[in-house]
Design a protein around this motif. Structure first.
Motif, PDB file in Angstrom:
ATOM      1  N   GLU A 155      -0.328  37.311 -74.201  1.00  0.00           N
ATOM      2  CA  GLU A 155      -1.412  38.229 -73.885  1.00  0.00           C
ATOM      3  C   GLU A 155      -1.444  39.397 -74.857  1.00  0.00           C
ATOM      4  O   GLU A 155      -2.499  39.878 -75.250  1.00  0.00           O
ATOM      5  CB  GLU A 155      -1.230  38.747 -72.441  1.00  0.00           C
ATOM      6  CG  GLU A 155      -2.309  39.709 -72.015  1.00  0.00           C
ATOM      7  CD  GLU A 155      -1.831  40.619 -70.893  1.00  0.00           C
ATOM      8  OE1 GLU A 155      -1.049  40.160 -70.057  1.00  0.00           O
ATOM      9  OE2 GLU A 155      -2.233  41.791 -70.896  1.00  0.00           O
ATOM     10  N   LYS A 156      -0.251  39.842 -75.265  1.00  0.00           N
ATOM     11  CA  LYS A 156      -0.193  41.064 -76.057  1.00  0.00           C
ATOM     12  C   LYS A 156      -0.157  40.825 -77.564  1.00  0.00           C
ATOM     13  O   LYS A 156      -0.428  41.742 -78.340  1.00  0.00           O
ATOM     14  CB  LYS A 156       1.041  41.872 -75.650  1.00  0.00           C
ATOM     15  CG  LYS A 156       1.019  42.142 -74.158  1.00  0.00           C
ATOM     16  CD  LYS A 156       1.813  43.330 -73.780  1.00  0.00           C
ATOM     17  CE  LYS A 156       1.418  43.751 -72.363  1.00  0.00           C
ATOM     18  NZ  LYS A 156       2.198  44.840 -71.852  1.00  0.00           N
ATOM     19  N   LEU A 157       0.195  39.605 -77.942  1.00  0.00           N
ATOM     20  CA  LEU A 157       0.377  39.324 -79.357  1.00  0.00           C
ATOM     21  C   LEU A 157      -0.850  39.634 -80.212  1.00  0.00           C
ATOM     22  O   LEU A 157      -0.721  40.252 -81.273  1.00  0.00           O
ATOM     23  CB  LEU A 157       0.810  37.862 -79.526  1.00  0.00           C
ATOM     24  CG  LEU A 157       1.318  37.495 -80.920  1.00  0.00           C
ATOM     25  CD1 LEU A 157       2.534  38.326 -81.276  1.00  0.00           C
ATOM     26  CD2 LEU A 157       1.671  36.015 -80.973  1.00  0.00           C
ATOM     27  N   PRO A 158      -2.071  39.210 -79.801  1.00  0.00           N
ATOM     28  CA  PRO A 158      -3.234  39.462 -80.680  1.00  0.00           C
ATOM     29  C   PRO A 158      -3.398  40.932 -81.033  1.00  0.00           C
ATOM     30  O   PRO A 158      -3.729  41.261 -82.168  1.00  0.00           O
ATOM     31  CB  PRO A 158      -4.414  38.977 -79.841  1.00  0.00           C
ATOM     32  CG  PRO A 158      -3.843  38.018 -78.884  1.00  0.00           C
ATOM     33  CD  PRO A 158      -2.460  38.495 -78.588  1.00  0.00           C
ATOM     34  N   ARG A 159      -3.131  41.811 -80.057  1.00  0.00           N
ATOM     35  CA  ARG A 159      -3.314  43.240 -80.328  1.00  0.00           C
ATOM     36  C   ARG A 159      -2.320  43.734 -81.368  1.00  0.00           C
ATOM     37  O   ARG A 159      -2.643  44.544 -82.228  1.00  0.00           O
ATOM     38  CB  ARG A 159      -3.164  44.019 -79.026  1.00  0.00           C
ATOM     39  CG  ARG A 159      -4.297  43.718 -78.061  1.00  0.00           C
ATOM     40  CD  ARG A 159      -4.299  44.675 -76.913  1.00  0.00           C
ATOM     41  NE  ARG A 159      -3.335  44.262 -75.898  1.00  0.00           N
ATOM     42  CZ  ARG A 159      -3.675  43.813 -74.697  1.00  0.00           C
ATOM     43  NH1 ARG A 159      -4.945  43.749 -74.346  1.00  0.00           N
ATOM     44  NH2 ARG A 159      -2.776  43.460 -73.823  1.00  0.00           N
ATOM     45  N   THR A 160      -1.097  43.208 -81.257  1.00  0.00           N
ATOM     46  CA  THR A 160      -0.089  43.597 -82.247  1.00  0.00           C
ATOM     47  C   THR A 160      -0.478  43.081 -83.632  1.00  0.00           C
ATOM     48  O   THR A 160      -0.368  43.794 -84.635  1.00  0.00           O
ATOM     49  CB  THR A 160       1.276  43.023 -81.854  1.00  0.00           C
ATOM     50  OG1 THR A 160       1.646  43.610 -80.625  1.00  0.00           O
ATOM     51  CG2 THR A 160       2.317  43.325 -82.898  1.00  0.00           C
ATOM     52  N   ILE A 161      -0.942  41.844 -83.670  1.00  0.00           N
ATOM     53  CA  ILE A 161      -1.321  41.262 -84.953  1.00  0.00           C
ATOM     54  C   ILE A 161      -2.433  42.088 -85.595  1.00  0.00           C
ATOM     55  O   ILE A 161      -2.399  42.392 -86.786  1.00  0.00           O
ATOM     56  CB  ILE A 161      -1.750  39.793 -84.774  1.00  0.00           C
ATOM     57  CG1 ILE A 161      -0.508  38.963 -84.481  1.00  0.00           C
ATOM     58  CG2 ILE A 161      -2.457  39.273 -86.004  1.00  0.00           C
ATOM     59  CD1 ILE A 161      -0.782  37.527 -84.191  1.00  0.00           C
ATOM     60  N   LEU A 162      -3.399  42.493 -84.777  1.00  0.00           N
ATOM     61  CA  LEU A 162      -4.485  43.314 -85.318  1.00  0.00           C
ATOM     62  C   LEU A 162      -3.930  44.605 -85.909  1.00  0.00           C
ATOM     63  O   LEU A 162      -4.243  44.975 -87.044  1.00  0.00           O
ATOM     64  CB  LEU A 162      -5.501  43.660 -84.227  1.00  0.00           C
ATOM     65  CG  LEU A 162      -6.576  44.626 -84.716  1.00  0.00           C
ATOM     66  CD1 LEU A 162      -7.615  43.884 -85.522  1.00  0.00           C
ATOM     67  CD2 LEU A 162      -7.220  45.396 -83.590  1.00  0.00           C
ATOM     68  N   LEU A 163      -3.059  45.261 -85.141  1.00  0.00           N
ATOM     69  CA  LEU A 163      -2.504  46.537 -85.596  1.00  0.00           C
ATOM     70  C   LEU A 163      -1.742  46.363 -86.908  1.00  0.00           C
ATOM     71  O   LEU A 163      -1.984  47.066 -87.883  1.00  0.00           O
ATOM     72  CB  LEU A 163      -1.584  47.100 -84.508  1.00  0.00           C
ATOM     73  CG  LEU A 163      -0.917  48.431 -84.808  1.00  0.00           C
ATOM     74  CD1 LEU A 163      -1.954  49.525 -84.824  1.00  0.00           C
ATOM     75  CD2 LEU A 163       0.148  48.737 -83.781  1.00  0.00           C
TER      76      LEU A 163
END
Lengths: 383, 335, 367
Positions: free
Chosen positions: A95-103
């Protein structure tokens, strides 16, 4: 060339397995009996304790347990989270991985782009005031205590000027009555950004292939046009205000992380450019009567890029560390913040699982920079 | 050397150039004059640090940033290059004067194909811009001329051997039909056999195209193979200037004599080598009078106090020495 | 480096040529001294490096100053960085009971914080903690006090010492590990090299901060242990790889063959010939390790993951967890001095490292 990539891929995979094995051994070596600690954890309901016991295969020797852990990891089975039971670690991370990748991605791209452009100019103007100023600024940004810097950024831009929200991912009030969940909107944004990247890449490739005059035109007008089209797409979309809200929350963390990374890239580019400028082929280029701009960009900078790309590997650790702190300080719900929370609440499976995933991110970054280097250096590409 | 009709292609006239450094001025070129007609070839010879590379770089206007031109002119076709704006000079580089560098091994940018790098020069200087096909043909012709397979145009520099790279450099130097080519120690880093091949190639092309050439080397035997005229430089000054044969057999300056006799000859009869003793002059504080006097076997009082002028000793053979008549005739050096 | 290059390896120590010539150790000493003087000149020529050095000296003086101040002018019960307590007290007269006009909540309950039994007309004393900087009075606090009433300046000076202590441990461990691993890998080659370098690859690849975060969740980490961990991880990772390539350049030099023919054993060869040639570069990377160690310690303390009584990171951490840093910079003295100290000391070592880089890598030298 393909062989080279394949070789690197296999090496990377082996490294990952070794890493996970070490991770498990570390976990196993913590004070107190791990089995006791896990299976007797009062926060865990009995049925979960049963699962834990079974999964850990407590009757097996260390080697067997380690192998089981690594195999499970590769099947995407990272165990259950203590604090978010009954969710699995895998689902929490996913769930959280995409946001980290974007950052990480946007900060890294921004930092490398700006750092390279400025470092190039610095070396070219060696000894001028601009160079001294940028070097001092660069060293300051490179060595500044990052959490402190992030807090100051938050205070300055968020509190003093009110330009940005004080952390978090969305403004909950804005989202009442939203047609879809924030995560889905976010996924769409991510996909559209990916497409944007691909299109920009295609444009620059096209500019390279076309004859010089046409190519230059494409290189000059293509990217701005694509960007305008991209912005227009979201402007006209019904999700406009929601996308804007997410973007608004994203900007400050990205800028903060990028400005620290950027300093390192800039200093490195400068050093690498200074080395390159001493090369004989630069003298040849000057003797050929090339304009200064072409000597700098086509000849010097192109070669200076190689060590900078190599440094991407060395900088990865730095980037990831910075990313984790950024997520913590800006309350950005990514896996870095997750790692901190899990550590502080002693949710061991979640913490180790997250660390494993971070290891994968580092590995992928390593691989990308390897392939990029190979693409940029014909001496490796053609051998 | 006077020629009857009109202007020479290149005229270097009383050129003085110093490098400004923290320790003081380095007098790199001191009152150097020579001229070169279309189709002639001149060799500049001297030990390292004698100013020959500084002369070459000055002709291209590529000397280091701390170079100061205190006097003199460099005229190409009557136009003073030192007076040109940087932009005007840039347009003349490679088109009017091309150069084959000392470090030719590293003259190629490793990330572009050799063809691309030659094309870059053609793109820049040939008006109107030829079509892609014309450029390709032109480059193929050049490659064949220097003895390379045109298919190599699409290869990267690291795929060339040292000799091949040097041939390709020569092809690139010829690519814009320059009026003048300067070759600065182009064969120094190569092994002897390749060196010889390249020299022969260069000589052949020079004769075929009627190219005007300045060849710079510390090796006077190499220079003799390719040039009609030789200029010997010592400590920033031109100390001897004359036809290759003259200088070779009847040097009028002790330095030239010692240079010649310290060079072994493979083809000539066996002889004793006379070593050139002492260190090259310190250009931060050059010796008084004749700059060669501390190392000169014939030096007398006058050499310490007065500077000898560069004047005709034999018609067309100049030297700057008070004791030219005492310099022996060299024996057994094959040309 | 001059040492091994000039001292011929064929002259073994067991047979000194003593009386005829100068003893070998004296030759060595003279050469070492000469190269030190030369390197010092090069280092000083770089102004930025000198600035870094001056900054380190200032911090070192601060570290020394703390115990002296504690022994002389600062009474322990007030100024002790961990156990001290002092809060300026101001007397206030309770004038009236107030009711908030909007919420109609009786604000008299707020009196609780002044003491349980205050009435109108009574004076209450309010102790201020954290207190802003004060310069007068019997116990001046030049940088104010922290949320627990402790002197910030005293904490700052005390923490300087632990920063140096940590840096020293990390640096020494790095030098030892990187030098030994790099030299051994280069000298023996083959599978030894492969195993060590794969391991170094792995350590280089794995991001340091998250690993330390997780490790700190599993184990109690004290300051020396942290120094050891950082030293091993940075010494065995990138630094070892760089030093190995440097050592490789030495192992192919003829003097090593000469020494081998003269009967030098592997241990002797590594110790006397490979390591001395790798050491200068090793000291260079040591500087960068110190920078990393200081930043990492502060970061982990800031996250509240270390069991250390006091450090710059902890100073900020306390201010943050107690909610004094939310938004405004009203309590700047809790954030600015400690943050600046971490940044400046890290920058100082980084600058010295950069300047040393120019001494060790002659290619970078500006002409």
């Amino acid at each position: 060339m393909l062989k080279y990539v394949a070789k690197r891929l296999i090496q990377g995979l082996l490294l990952l397995m070794l890493f996970l094995a070490l991770l498990y051994i570390l976990l196993d070596a913590q004070p107190g009996d791990i089995s006791l600690q896990l299976s007797a954890n009062p926060r865990l309901p009995p049925e979960a304790q049963e699962i834990v016991r079974e999964r850990l295969g407590l009757d097996q020797p260390l080697l067997g347990r380690t192998v089981t852990y690594v195999l499970n990891f590769f099947q995407g089975d990272l165990g259950l989270s203590f604090t978010q039971y009954p969710r699995t670690v895998g689902s929490v991370i996913l769930e959280k991985l995409p946001r980290t990748i974007l950052l990480f991605l946007s900060a890294t791209i921004l930092a490398y782009y700006m750092g390279f452009a400025l470092g190039k100019v610095m070396a070219w103007r060696r000894g001028k005031t601009v160079e001294t100023g940028l070097t001092l600024g660069g060293v300051a940004a490179y060595t500044v205590f990052y959490p402190w810097f992030a807090i100051l950024m938050l205070w300055f831009w968020g509190f003093q000027f009110g330009l940005f929200p004080l952390g978090k991912f969305i403004d909950v009030d804005e989202w009442t009555g939203a047609p879809m969940a924030a995560n889905r909107v976010f996924m769409r944004m991510l996909i559209s950004l990916g497409i944007l990247g691909l299109v920009l890449g295609a444009v620059s490739l096209l500019a390279h292939r076309l004859p010089p005059e046409r190519g230059e035109q494409v290189a000059r007008y293509g990217p701005p046009l694509v960007l305008v089209a991209f912005l227009a797409f979201w402007w006209l979309s019904p999700l406009r205000s929601y996308v804007a809200d997410i973007a608004h929350h994203t900007l400050l963390p990205v800028l903060t992380l990028a400005s620290v990374q950027f300093a390192g890239v800039m200093l490195l580019t400068r050093a690498s450019m200074l080395e390159t400028l001493k090369e004989d082929y630069i003298l040849t280029a000057r003797a050929k009567g090339l304009p200064q701009r072409d000597i700098r960009n086509r000849h010097a900078a192109r070669n200076a890029l190689l060590p900078v790309v190599t440094s991407l590997v060395l900088a990865l650790s730095f980037v990831i560390g910075g990313g984790i702190l950024t997520e913590g300080i800006f309350s950005w719900p990514g896996i870095g913040g997750q790692l901190l929370d899990a550590t502080l609440t002693e949710d061991i499976p979640l913490a180790t699982g997250t660390l494993g995933v971070i290891g994968i991110i580092a590995l992928v970054g390593h691989l990308i920079s390897d392939v990029l280097y190979m693409y940029l250096d014909p001496r490796i590409r053609t051998s | 050397m006077a020629t009857p009709n009109g202007r020479k292609l290149l005229e270097v006239d009383h050129l003085v150039m110093h490098y400004k450094t923290k320790k003081g001025d380095v007098s790199a070129i001191e009152d150097v004059s020579f001229s070169l007609a279309q189709g002639e070839s001149l060799g500049l010879v001297g030990e390292s640090g004698c100013g020959k590379t500084s002369v070459a770089m000055s002709l291209m206007r590529l000397a280091a940033d701390n170079a100061r031109y205190l006097n003199g002119e460099i005229r190409l076709d009557g136009e003073d290059l030192l007076a040109l704006s940087e932009e005007a000079m840039r347009k003349r580089r490679w088109k009017s004067i091309a150069m084959v560098f000392q470090g030719a091994m590293n003259s190629w940018n490793p990330v572009y194909t050799v063809g691309d790098q030659i094309e870059e020069a053609i793109d820049l200087h040939i008006e109107p811009r030829p079509t892609e096909k014309q450029i390709r043909e032109r480059m193929s012709r050049l490659f064949e001329m220097v003895g390379l397979n045109p298919a190599m145009l699409d290869r990267y520099p690291h795929e060339f051997s040292g000799g091949m790279r040097q041939r390709a450099v020569i092809a690139m130097a010829l690519s814009c039909d320059p009026r003048l080519i300067i070759a600065d120690e182009p064969t120094t880093a190569l092994d002897v056999i390749v060196q010889d091949q390249i020299l022969k190639e260069l000589k052949k092309i020079q004769e075929k195209l009627g190219m005007t050439l300045i060849y710079i080397s510390h090796d006077i035997a190499v220079i003799a193979e390719v040039t009609d005229t030789i200029g010997v430089m010592y400590a920033g000054k031109l100390v001897e200037y004359g036809s290759t044969l003259e200088v070779f057999h009847r040097p009028k300056h002790p330095y030239s004599y010692l240079l010649l006799s310290s060079t072994p000859s493979i083809t000539g009869p066996r002889r004793k080598l006379a070593p050139l003793e002492g260190e090259p002059a310190n250009l931060l504080d050059p010796p008084s009078g004749c700059r060669f006097h501390p190392r000169c076997p014939f030096a007398t009082e006058i050499c310490v106090t007065d500077e000898p002028p560069l004047e005709d000793k034999v018609p067309g053979h100049k030297a700057a020495c008070w004791h030219s008549d005492r310099v022996p005739v060299t024996i057994g050096v094959a040309v | 480096m001059t040492d091994t290059l000039t001292a011929p390896p064929e002259v073994p120590e067991q047979e000194p040529l003593g009386s005829i010539e100068e003893p070998l150790w004296r030759v060595r000493l003279r050469l070492t001294k000469r190269s030190l003087v030369q390197n010092w000149k090069l280092f000083v020529a770089n102004r930025i490096g000198l600035v870094g050095l001056v900054m380190i000296v200032i911090f070192a003086l601060m570290a020394i100053a703390h115990p002296i101040l504690m022994a002389t002018v600062w009474p322990s019960q007030i100024y002790h960085p961990i156990n001290g307590y002092d809060a300026p007290v101001s007397e206030k007269l309770v004038v009236e009971e107030v009711t908030d006009p909007v919420t109609e909540v009786d604000l008299t309950t707020a009196r609780i914080q002044y003491g349980p039994f205050t009435e109108i007309g009574e004076t209450v004393s309010i102790s201020q903690q954290p207190a802003p900087p004060s310069f007068g009075g019997p116990n001046p606090h030049y940088l104010g006090t922290d949320p627990l009433g402790r002197d910030v300046l005293s904490q700052l000076l005390y923490s300087t010492r632990s920063a140096f202590f940590l840096g020293l441990i990390a640096a020494m461990v790095t030098v030892v590990f990187a030098t030994v691993v790099g030299s051994v890998a280069a000298f023996f080659g083959g599978w030894v090299d492969s195993v060590l370098m794969r391991l170094a690859d792995l350590i280089l690849l794995v991001p340091l901060l998250p690993v330390l975060i997780v490790v700190s969740a599993l184990f109690r980490i004290s300051l020396p242990l942290l120094g050891l961990l950082i030293g091993i991880l940075s010494g065995f990772g990138g630094t070892a790889i760089i030093l190995k390539s440097q050592a490789l350049q030495v192992t192919v030099k003829p003097f090593l063959d000469a020494a081998r023919i003269a009967g030098g054993g592997n241990g002797h060869l590594i110790l006397r010939h490979v390591i001395p040639n790798v050491l200068p570069l090793s000291f260079l990377y040591m500087m960068f390790t110190v920078t990393d160690a200081i930043a990492l310690e502060a970061t982990l303390s800031f996250l509240g993951l270390l069991s250390i009584p006091m450090s710059w990171g902890i100073m900020i951490s306390i201010a943050r967890t107690q909610g004094y840093l939310l938004g405004s910079l009203e309590y700047w003295w809790l954030l600015v001095p400690a943050g600046l100290a971490v940044s400046l000391l890290a920058a100082a070592f980084f600058l010295v490292g950069r300047a040393m880089d120019e001494v060790v890598n002659p290619r970078l030298r500006q002409r």
